[in-house]
Each structure stands twice: as structure tokens, then as C-alpha cells.
Design an enzyme around this catalytic site. Sequence first.
Site, PDB file in Angstrom:
ATOM      1  N   ASN A   2       0.818  -1.221   0.000  1.00  0.00           N
ATOM      2  CA  ASN A   2       0.000   0.000   0.000  1.00  0.00           C
ATOM      3  C   ASN A   2       0.849   1.268   0.000  1.00  0.00           C
ATOM      4  O   ASN A   2       0.472   2.258  -0.632  1.00  0.00           O
ATOM      5  CB  ASN A   2      -0.924  -0.023   1.231  1.00  0.00           C
ATOM      6  CG  ASN A   2      -1.464   1.350   1.561  1.00  0.00           C
ATOM      7  OD1 ASN A   2      -2.384   1.845   0.911  1.00  0.00           O
ATOM      8  ND2 ASN A   2      -0.873   2.007   2.565  1.00  0.00           N
TER       9      ASN A   2
ATOM     10  N   SER B   4      -3.033   2.545  -9.316  1.00  0.00           N
ATOM     11  CA  SER B   4      -3.915   3.690  -9.545  1.00  0.00           C
ATOM     12  C   SER B   4      -4.319   3.722 -11.016  1.00  0.00           C
ATOM     13  O   SER B   4      -3.538   3.317 -11.889  1.00  0.00           O
ATOM     14  CB  SER B   4      -3.157   4.980  -9.208  1.00  0.00           C
ATOM     15  OG  SER B   4      -3.908   6.100  -9.606  1.00  0.00           O
TER      16      SER B   4
ATOM     17  N   TYR C 226       1.431  15.085 -12.580  1.00  0.00           N
ATOM     18  CA  TYR C 226       2.226  14.073 -11.859  1.00  0.00           C
ATOM     19  C   TYR C 226       2.751  12.921 -12.729  1.00  0.00           C
ATOM     20  O   TYR C 226       2.458  11.755 -12.472  1.00  0.00           O
ATOM     21  CB  TYR C 226       1.511  13.577 -10.588  1.00  0.00           C
ATOM     22  CG  TYR C 226       0.016  13.321 -10.635  1.00  0.00           C
ATOM     23  CD1 TYR C 226      -0.475  12.098 -11.079  1.00  0.00           C
ATOM     24  CD2 TYR C 226      -0.893  14.278 -10.186  1.00  0.00           C
ATOM     25  CE1 TYR C 226      -1.826  11.839 -11.085  1.00  0.00           C
ATOM     26  CE2 TYR C 226      -2.257  14.023 -10.203  1.00  0.00           C
ATOM     27  CZ  TYR C 226      -2.717  12.806 -10.651  1.00  0.00           C
ATOM     28  OH  TYR C 226      -4.054  12.538 -10.658  1.00  0.00           O
TER      29      TYR C 226
ATOM     30  N   LYS D 243       3.370   3.955 -11.303  1.00  0.00           N
ATOM     31  CA  LYS D 243       2.244   3.020 -11.168  1.00  0.00           C
ATOM     32  C   LYS D 243       2.077   2.163 -12.423  1.00  0.00           C
ATOM     33  O   LYS D 243       1.675   0.998 -12.333  1.00  0.00           O
ATOM     34  CB  LYS D 243       0.954   3.782 -10.849  1.00  0.00           C
ATOM     35  CG  LYS D 243       0.954   4.462  -9.479  1.00  0.00           C
ATOM     36  CD  LYS D 243       1.081   3.474  -8.319  1.00  0.00           C
ATOM     37  CE  LYS D 243       0.902   4.163  -6.964  1.00  0.00           C
ATOM     38  NZ  LYS D 243       1.038   3.246  -5.813  1.00  0.00           N
TER      39      LYS D 243
ATOM     40  N   THR E 273      -7.260  11.381   1.600  1.00  0.00           N
ATOM     41  CA  THR E 273      -6.071  11.152   2.444  1.00  0.00           C
ATOM     42  C   THR E 273      -5.139  12.325   2.207  1.00  0.00           C
ATOM     43  O   THR E 273      -5.436  13.214   1.396  1.00  0.00           O
ATOM     44  CB  THR E 273      -5.344   9.860   2.022  1.00  0.00           C
ATOM     45  OG1 THR E 273      -4.899  10.034   0.659  1.00  0.00           O
ATOM     46  CG2 THR E 273      -6.227   8.634   2.100  1.00  0.00           C
TER      47      THR E 273
HETATM   48  N1  LIG Z   1      -5.559   8.618  -2.077  1.00  0.00           N
HETATM   49  C1  LIG Z   1      -5.889   8.382  -3.349  1.00  0.00           C
HETATM   50  O1  LIG Z   1      -6.792   9.035  -3.938  1.00  0.00           O
HETATM   51  C2  LIG Z   1      -5.195   7.292  -4.103  1.00  0.00           C
HETATM   52  C3  LIG Z   1      -5.642   7.021  -5.419  1.00  0.00           C
HETATM   53  C4  LIG Z   1      -5.014   5.998  -6.140  1.00  0.00           C
HETATM   54  C5  LIG Z   1      -4.000   5.264  -5.553  1.00  0.00           C
HETATM   55  N2  LIG Z   1      -3.576   5.550  -4.269  1.00  0.00           N
HETATM   56  C6  LIG Z   1      -2.509   4.733  -3.709  1.00  0.00           C
HETATM   57  O2  LIG Z   1      -2.940   4.226  -2.448  1.00  0.00           O
HETATM   58  C7  LIG Z   1      -1.799   4.023  -1.594  1.00  0.00           C
HETATM   59  C8  LIG Z   1      -2.033   4.701  -0.253  1.00  0.00           C
HETATM   60  O3  LIG Z   1      -2.194   6.082  -0.489  1.00  0.00           O
HETATM   61  P1  LIG Z   1      -2.790   7.118   0.581  1.00  0.00           P
HETATM   62  O4  LIG Z   1      -3.723   7.984  -0.152  1.00  0.00           O
HETATM   63  O5  LIG Z   1      -3.220   6.405   1.805  1.00  0.00           O
HETATM   64  O6  LIG Z   1      -1.472   7.992   0.874  1.00  0.00           O
HETATM   65  P2  LIG Z   1      -0.923   8.666   2.220  1.00  0.00           P
HETATM   66  O7  LIG Z   1      -2.037   9.060   3.110  1.00  0.00           O
HETATM   67  O8  LIG Z   1       0.062   9.680   1.767  1.00  0.00           O
HETATM   68  O9  LIG Z   1      -0.160   7.444   2.936  1.00  0.00           O
HETATM   69  C9  LIG Z   1       0.977   6.882   2.341  1.00  0.00           C
HETATM   70  C10 LIG Z   1       1.579   5.838   3.276  1.00  0.00           C
HETATM   71  O10 LIG Z   1       2.827   5.403   2.709  1.00  0.00           O
HETATM   72  C11 LIG Z   1       3.854   5.502   3.695  1.00  0.00           C
HETATM   73  N3  LIG Z   1       5.136   5.800   3.070  1.00  0.00           N
HETATM   74  C12 LIG Z   1       5.493   6.925   2.379  1.00  0.00           C
HETATM   75  N4  LIG Z   1       6.782   6.844   1.997  1.00  0.00           N
HETATM   76  C13 LIG Z   1       7.249   5.656   2.435  1.00  0.00           C
HETATM   77  C14 LIG Z   1       8.503   5.011   2.387  1.00  0.00           C
HETATM   78  N5  LIG Z   1       9.573   5.593   1.822  1.00  0.00           N
HETATM   79  N6  LIG Z   1       8.636   3.796   2.962  1.00  0.00           N
HETATM   80  C15 LIG Z   1       7.585   3.197   3.577  1.00  0.00           C
HETATM   81  N7  LIG Z   1       6.381   3.757   3.702  1.00  0.00           N
HETATM   82  C16 LIG Z   1       6.210   4.980   3.136  1.00  0.00           C
HETATM   83  C17 LIG Z   1       3.395   6.664   4.583  1.00  0.00           C
HETATM   84  O11 LIG Z   1       4.080   6.630   5.819  1.00  0.00           O
HETATM   85  P3  LIG Z   1       4.037   7.937   6.820  1.00  0.00           P
HETATM   86  O12 LIG Z   1       2.715   7.853   7.503  1.00  0.00           O
HETATM   87  O13 LIG Z   1       5.137   7.753   7.779  1.00  0.00           O
HETATM   88  O14 LIG Z   1       4.207   9.124   5.936  1.00  0.00           O
HETATM   89  C18 LIG Z   1       1.904   6.402   4.672  1.00  0.00           C
HETATM   90  O15 LIG Z   1       1.634   5.435   5.661  1.00  0.00           O
HETATM   91  C19 LIG Z   1      -0.597   4.581  -2.367  1.00  0.00           C
HETATM   92  O16 LIG Z   1       0.106   3.541  -2.990  1.00  0.00           O
HETATM   93  C20 LIG Z   1      -1.228   5.495  -3.405  1.00  0.00           C
HETATM   94  O17 LIG Z   1      -0.417   5.661  -4.545  1.00  0.00           O
HETATM   95  C21 LIG Z   1      -4.162   6.553  -3.555  1.00  0.00           C
END
Ligand SMILES: NC(=O)c1ccc[n+]([C@@H]2O[C@H](COP(=O)([O-])OP(=O)(O)OC[C@H]3O[C@@H](n4cnc5c(N)ncnc54)[C@H](OP(=O)(O)O)[C@@H]3O)[C@@H](O)[C@H]2O)c1
Length: 222
Positions: free
Chosen positions: A76, A126, A144, A151, A182
Site C-alpha cells: 500500500n 492507480s 504528476y 504506477k 487522504t
Molecule cells: N488517495 C488516493 O486518492 C489514491 C488514489 C489511487 C492510488 N492511491 C494509492 O494508495 C496508496 C495509499 O495512499 P494514501 O492515499 O493512503 O497515501 P498517504 O495518506 O500519503 O499514505 C501513504 C503511506 O505510505 C507511507 N510511506 C510513504 N513513503 C514511504 C517510504 N519511503 N517507505 C515506507 N512507507 C512509506 C506513509 O508513511 P508515513 O505515515 O510515515 O508518511 C503512509 O503510511 C498509495 O500507494 C497510493 O499511490 C491513492
Amino acid sequence: MKTVLITGVHKGIGHALMETFLTKGFFVIGTFLRDRPEPHEYLKDVALDLGKPESIASCVSAITNVGKSIDILINNAGILADEKETQVIIDKLRKTLEVNLIGTIDFTQQLLPLMSEGSHIVNVSSTAGSLELVGKASHFPGHYPAYKISKAALNMYTRTLALELEDRGITVSSIHPGWTKTDMGGKEAEFTPEQAAEGIYRLAVSKLESGGFWFAGERLPW
Ligand SMILES: NC(=O)c1ccc[n+]([C@@H]2O[C@H](COP(=O)([O-])OP(=O)(O)OC[C@H]3O[C@@H](n4cnc5c(N)ncnc54)[C@H](OP(=O)(O)O)[C@@H]3O)[C@@H](O)[C@H]2O)c1
């Protein structure tokens, strides 16, 4: 009790996934980068920085010491480093690929000996990484590029790993969580982290054809 390993459980979708799987009776191994998640009887948290090979190695060693085989791995954790850009910035591309692609692959490959027969590896991808949808998506078609490249490449890893693991009966999937509220998705997004986590949970526990790209039970175009 089944075991799920989820990366990035401190916040966002990863945190909601941790809570969902705990509620469903799983033992959760959750990784965190900066801050630890709140403790739980059935949670083992382990530090992980996907951008650092030495952190990946020590995380895998700590997970091995837990002594459990893994039924579901959810990759994730990820970053969106170039949200405002419309052209590739090399430093941001390098950092993005290091975390979203290379670190994620390195981590997964080292964990393969722990994956149980019939297990499921879920790469949180994504629609931004879809070659077919790029430019057509309603949200920021030109923005981006580094994230989109990461991805798209992660999706190819899903396909190559699915072939590699065919004989072990391990399913590999790419899953789009939906546009989610998020730190990454922003406040305007469509889904709550809990809704995104529920969708990922349902797919993760389903019997799927390996090597697919999914959202809400439907196949997405690559
Ligand atoms: N939100 C959306 O709309 C969306 C849409 C499509 C796909 N996604 C995908 O869904 C996944 C989760 O996204 P999210 O929206 O929950 O993002 P988020 O709130 O920014 O959370 C990202 C998570 O990744 C961790 N992380 C960041 N850099 C890291 C590293 N170098 N090593 C290990 N862990 C790391 C962060 O840790 P910290 O808490 O310590 O920062 C956090 O727990 C991602 O892969 C994202 O690309 C999200």
C-alpha cells in the site's frame, strides 16, 4: 488466524486497511515509516523505509522472526512527489521510482519465501498508471508524470510476478483504491479511507484470476 502484511499503516488507506483486517479477525503485520500505529493485541508493527535497501532488509528479517506465513501482502505504501508538475523532474522521478517501484519490488521479492500457498499479493496501484486511461481521466490528465510512470511500471510488475508465481498458486493483483480523502488524495476526493479499505479487503480475500488490474470488482484497462 490468517495473517496480512500491510505497508504504510500509520495513516491514510493503509491505516484503514489495518483496522478493517483487525475487525475481520486477521493477525496484521503493519509497517510504518515515521510514526508507529496505535498498539493492538493482534498487530505487530515494524519500521520500513522503502527508499532504503538496509531498512527493507531489516524489516524483512523482523517479519521473518514473527514466525508466521503470510496469506495476504498489501503493498500500500507509496508517494506522490510531483503532484503539481506537468513535466518529469528527474530527482522526483528517481525518488518516486525508488519507493513506489524498486523498494516495493525488493520488499516483495524478499518476502516470497514467507508467502503461503494460495496467498494473494496486492499492489495498490492507480488508474493514474493506466496507459489506456492517461489523458482521458477526468482528474489532472497532464499532471504528476513521475507518479503515473511509477504506477504503470508497478502494474507491469504485477503481470511479471503473476507469471513467476503461477506454479506456487499465488495470486498477484493490481488494485485501484478509488480517489480517496487522504494526505495524498486531498479533501475533495470521492471516497473515505474506510470505503477504499473495504473495497481492497473484498478483492484481497476474493479468488481472482492472477495478474489482473481491479477496482470495485471490475477489471480496469492497463
Ligand atoms: N488517495 C488516493 O486518492 C489514491 C488514489 C489511487 C492510488 N492511491 C494509492 O494508495 C496508496 C495509499 O495512499 P494514501 O492515499 O493512503 O497515501 P498517504 O495518506 O500519503 O499514505 C501513504 C503511506 O505510505 C507511507 N510511506 C510513504 N513513503 C514511504 C517510504 N519511503 N517507505 C515506507 N512507507 C512509506 C506513509 O508513511 P508515513 O505515515 O510515515 O508518511 C503512509 O503510511 C498509495 O500507494 C497510493 O499511490 C491513492
